[in-house]
Design an enzyme around this catalytic site. Structure first.
Site, PDB file in Angstrom:
ATOM      1  N   PHE A  11      -2.474   9.578  -3.229  1.00 47.41           N
ATOM      2  CA  PHE A  11      -2.311   8.824  -4.472  1.00 47.41           C
ATOM      3  C   PHE A  11      -3.604   8.811  -5.306  1.00 47.41           C
ATOM      4  CE2 PHE A  11      -2.820   4.172  -5.796  1.00 47.41           C
ATOM      5  CZ  PHE A  11      -2.421   4.401  -7.105  1.00 47.41           C
ATOM      6  N   ILE A  12      -4.659   8.207  -4.810  1.00 51.79           N
ATOM      7  CA  ILE A  12      -5.898   8.094  -5.597  1.00 51.79           C
ATOM      8  C   ILE A  12      -6.560   9.470  -5.727  1.00 51.79           C
ATOM      9  CG2 ILE A  12      -8.156   6.955  -5.804  1.00 51.79           C
ATOM     10  CD1 ILE A  12      -6.988   4.686  -4.004  1.00 51.79           C
ATOM     11  N   ASP A  51      -7.008  19.060   8.888  1.00 52.65           N
ATOM     12  CA  ASP A  51      -7.209  17.689   9.351  1.00 52.65           C
ATOM     13  C   ASP A  51      -8.700  17.368   9.281  1.00 52.65           C
ATOM     14  OD1 ASP A  51      -7.527  15.379  11.266  1.00 52.65           O
ATOM     15  OD2 ASP A  51      -5.367  15.700  11.403  1.00 52.65           O
ATOM     16  N   TYR A 140      -7.266  -1.490  10.584  1.00 52.97           N
ATOM     17  CA  TYR A 140      -7.597  -0.679   9.390  1.00 52.97           C
ATOM     18  C   TYR A 140      -8.904  -1.164   8.768  1.00 52.97           C
ATOM     19  CZ  TYR A 140      -7.443   0.745   4.478  1.00 52.97           C
ATOM     20  OH  TYR A 140      -7.771   1.220   3.226  1.00 52.97           O
ATOM     21  N   ILE A 199       9.648 -10.644  -1.252  1.00 55.46           N
ATOM     22  CA  ILE A 199       8.256 -11.104  -1.247  1.00 55.46           C
ATOM     23  C   ILE A 199       7.947 -11.668   0.140  1.00 55.46           C
ATOM     24  CG2 ILE A 199       6.673 -12.812  -2.250  1.00 55.46           C
ATOM     25  CD1 ILE A 199       8.257 -12.533  -4.871  1.00 55.46           C
ATOM     26  N   ARG A 207      -3.971 -10.983  -4.903  1.00 60.38           N
ATOM     27  CA  ARG A 207      -4.693  -9.732  -4.727  1.00 60.38           C
ATOM     28  C   ARG A 207      -5.402  -9.393  -6.036  1.00 60.38           C
ATOM     29  NH1 ARG A 207      -3.556 -10.909  -0.439  1.00 60.38           N
ATOM     30  NH2 ARG A 207      -2.443  -9.816   1.198  1.00 60.38           N
ATOM     31  N   ARG A 264       3.576 -10.891   6.951  1.00 65.99           N
ATOM     32  CA  ARG A 264       3.257  -9.805   7.883  1.00 65.99           C
ATOM     33  C   ARG A 264       1.947 -10.044   8.626  1.00 65.99           C
ATOM     34  NH1 ARG A 264       3.559  -4.884   3.797  1.00 65.99           N
ATOM     35  NH2 ARG A 264       2.000  -6.220   2.877  1.00 65.99           N
TER      36      ARG A 264
HETATM   37  P1  NAD Z   1      -2.915   8.011   0.462  1.00 62.55           P
HETATM   38  O1  NAD Z   1      -2.250   7.827   1.800  1.00 62.55           O
HETATM   39  O2  NAD Z   1      -2.050   8.272  -0.711  1.00 62.55           O
HETATM   40  O3  NAD Z   1      -3.985   9.185   0.566  1.00 62.55           O
HETATM   41  C1  NAD Z   1      -4.640   9.519   1.757  1.00 62.55           C
HETATM   42  C2  NAD Z   1      -4.635  11.022   1.879  1.00 62.55           C
HETATM   43  O4  NAD Z   1      -5.313  11.364   3.073  1.00 62.55           O
HETATM   44  C3  NAD Z   1      -3.241  11.629   1.972  1.00 62.55           C
HETATM   45  O5  NAD Z   1      -3.116  12.716   1.076  1.00 62.55           O
HETATM   46  C4  NAD Z   1      -3.116  12.095   3.419  1.00 62.55           C
HETATM   47  O6  NAD Z   1      -2.262  13.212   3.559  1.00 62.55           O
HETATM   48  C5  NAD Z   1      -4.570  12.369   3.748  1.00 62.55           C
HETATM   49  N1  NAD Z   1      -4.860  12.270   5.175  1.00 62.55           N
HETATM   50  C6  NAD Z   1      -4.521  11.256   6.019  1.00 62.55           C
HETATM   51  N2  NAD Z   1      -4.968  11.533   7.250  1.00 62.55           N
HETATM   52  C7  NAD Z   1      -5.600  12.736   7.173  1.00 62.55           C
HETATM   53  C8  NAD Z   1      -6.259  13.540   8.122  1.00 62.55           C
HETATM   54  N3  NAD Z   1      -6.362  13.181   9.412  1.00 62.55           N
HETATM   55  N4  NAD Z   1      -6.806  14.701   7.690  1.00 62.55           N
HETATM   56  C9  NAD Z   1      -6.694  15.097   6.403  1.00 62.55           C
HETATM   57  N5  NAD Z   1      -6.075  14.366   5.462  1.00 62.55           N
HETATM   58  C10 NAD Z   1      -5.533  13.202   5.851  1.00 62.55           C
HETATM   59  O7  NAD Z   1      -3.839   6.754   0.235  1.00 62.55           O
HETATM   60  P2  NAD Z   1      -4.575   6.234  -1.094  1.00 62.55           P
HETATM   61  O8  NAD Z   1      -3.933   4.960  -1.469  1.00 62.55           O
HETATM   62  O9  NAD Z   1      -4.695   7.327  -2.071  1.00 62.55           O
HETATM   63  O10 NAD Z   1      -5.993   5.885  -0.475  1.00 62.55           O
HETATM   64  C11 NAD Z   1      -7.115   6.750  -0.611  1.00 62.55           C
HETATM   65  C12 NAD Z   1      -8.319   6.072  -0.003  1.00 62.55           C
HETATM   66  O11 NAD Z   1      -8.582   4.841  -0.692  1.00 62.55           O
HETATM   67  C13 NAD Z   1      -8.167   5.712   1.461  1.00 62.55           C
HETATM   68  O12 NAD Z   1      -9.404   5.969   2.092  1.00 62.55           O
HETATM   69  C14 NAD Z   1      -7.894   4.217   1.466  1.00 62.55           C
HETATM   70  O13 NAD Z   1      -8.350   3.611   2.636  1.00 62.55           O
HETATM   71  C15 NAD Z   1      -8.679   3.781   0.245  1.00 62.55           C
HETATM   72  N6  NAD Z   1      -8.172   2.558  -0.361  1.00 62.55           N
HETATM   73  C16 NAD Z   1      -6.950   2.553  -0.961  1.00 62.55           C
HETATM   74  C17 NAD Z   1      -6.513   1.372  -1.557  1.00 62.55           C
HETATM   75  C18 NAD Z   1      -5.183   1.284  -2.263  1.00 62.55           C
HETATM   76  O14 NAD Z   1      -4.871   0.204  -2.765  1.00 62.55           O
HETATM   77  N7  NAD Z   1      -4.401   2.340  -2.363  1.00 62.55           N
HETATM   78  C19 NAD Z   1      -7.305   0.223  -1.511  1.00 62.55           C
HETATM   79  C20 NAD Z   1      -8.536   0.279  -0.868  1.00 62.55           C
HETATM   80  C21 NAD Z   1      -8.970   1.467  -0.324  1.00 62.55           C
END
Ligand code: NAD
Length: 303
Positions: A11-12, A51, A140, A199, A207, A264
């Site tokens: 996503f990000i 990976d 986590y 909810i 949040r 949860r």
């Molecule tokens: P996401 O799950 O959409 O993206 C994570 C990506 O990592 C995915 O594309 C997945 O395929 C890849 N991935 C997972 N395990 C892997 C592995 N072992 N090897 C290679 N690739 C792997 O999550 P996101 O929401 O885009 O989050 C991105 C980062 O931001 C993460 O580190 C998350 O902890 C952090 N984060 C996200 C949020 C949020 O609200 N979405 C908030 C705080 C922090």
């Protein structure tokens, strides 16, 4: 300039990749596509289906020698971390160490790490600052905190620069219902199906929701400032889950019900992050209010 984005299919990471490509960077995505599903087609992008825990991931960084590594790949699902702490630690801690080894060998200028407000746990404080006590209540949160500490120790031992960005709850287009901060994506799916919004608990939990485009800009700002420090990437404004549902239901033309279900395990009651330090030192500020960000997100899911 060459950069690497771990988790660039997620996503990000996908939004960050798009931005970097638009700015003319050569982007190497390292992703195993376990939860991500973005395959950008662009002459300046190289997709490595790998990976982050593997020798190959380290070898790619060593061979490509990117100037910056944006490390986003992670197991980012709180509930999954509670159910499978070994897998969570393996990806988030061992995976990060492996990427750090690649960075060290490749003499990367800086690693920019996506961290989370989950490192604080349930702090009884209205607004959290970066120097506040960390006390995760999910595996986590704990694994992300450990990864931060490894990154800091690599700086001490090898001089590898870092910027750690602790995000609030990120939302926006392309987010899926799984993972951290997924409540808005869950609501979007329910709205699309015409089902009620569920909810957890009383809905008064708050949040700090930050729009994904603002998060991308903070990552970019970290390439030129904020070395060897930790920053909140947030709006500094709490929004309750009840308020969120209200805004979304106002945007939606059909009337839908909201229902309350059990809360949860590992869920934090309140989370609001002070963002002054990031604004001052990274020259960044969030541009989207919750209503503007939700409107953009709503239109994405409904078109
Ligand atoms: P996401 O799950 O959409 O993206 C994570 C990506 O990592 C995915 O594309 C997945 O395929 C890849 N991935 C997972 N395990 C892997 C592995 N072992 N090897 C290679 N690739 C792997 O999550 P996101 O929401 O885009 O989050 C991105 C980062 O931001 C993460 O580190 C998350 O902890 C952090 N984060 C996200 C949020 C949020 O609200 N979405 C908030 C705080 C922090």
């Amino acid at each position: 300039m060459k950069v690497a984005v771990t988790g660039g299919a997620g996503f990000i990471g996908s939004h960050l990749t798009d931005y970097l490509l638009k700015e003319g960077y050569e982007v190497h995505i390292l992703d195993n596509y376990s939860s991500g599903h973005y395959f950008p087609e662009h002459p300046n992008v190289v997709l490595h289906e790998v990976d982050i825990r593997s020798e190959r991931a380290q070898a790619i960084i060593e061979a490509e020698k990117p100037a910056f590594v944006f490390h986003l790949a992670a197991q980012a699902d709180v509930t999954r971390s509670i159910n499978n702490p070994c897998e969570d630690a393996d990806i988030n801690i061992n995976g990060t160490i492996n990427i750090l080894e690649g960075c060290r060998k490749a003499n990367v200028k800086k690693i920019i790490f996506s961290s989370t407000s989950a490192v604080y746990g349930n702090l009884q404080k209205e607004t959290i600052e970066e120097h506040d006590r960390t006390s995760p209540i999910s595996y986590y949160g704990l694994s992300k905190l450990s990864a931060e500490q490894y990154i800091q120790l690599y700086q001490v031992l090898y001089g590898l620069d870092f910027t750690i960005l602790r995000y609030g709850n990120v939302y926006g287009p392309r987010q899926t219902a799984k993972g951290e901060g997924g409540v808005i994506a869950v609501f979007m799916d329910r709205i699309k199906e015409g089902s009620c919004l569920k909810i957890h608990g009383d809905g008064k939990q708050t949040r700090d929701f930050v729009f994904v485009e603002d998060v991308v800009k903070a990552n970019i700002a970290a390439t030129t400032s904020g070395s060897n420090d930790i920053f909140h990437v947030s709006t500094n404004k709490p929004t309750s889950i009840n308020q969120l549902a209200e805004i979304l239901l106002e945007l939606h033309p059909d009337s839908l019900e909201t229902i309350h279900v059990t809360s949860r395990t590992g869920d934090i009651k309140h989370s609001c992050l002070l963002n002054e330090k990031c604004c001052e030192q990274l020259g960044w500020k969030p541009e989207y209010s919750i209503s503007e960000g939700l409107q953009k997100t709503y239109h994405y899911y409904n078109n």
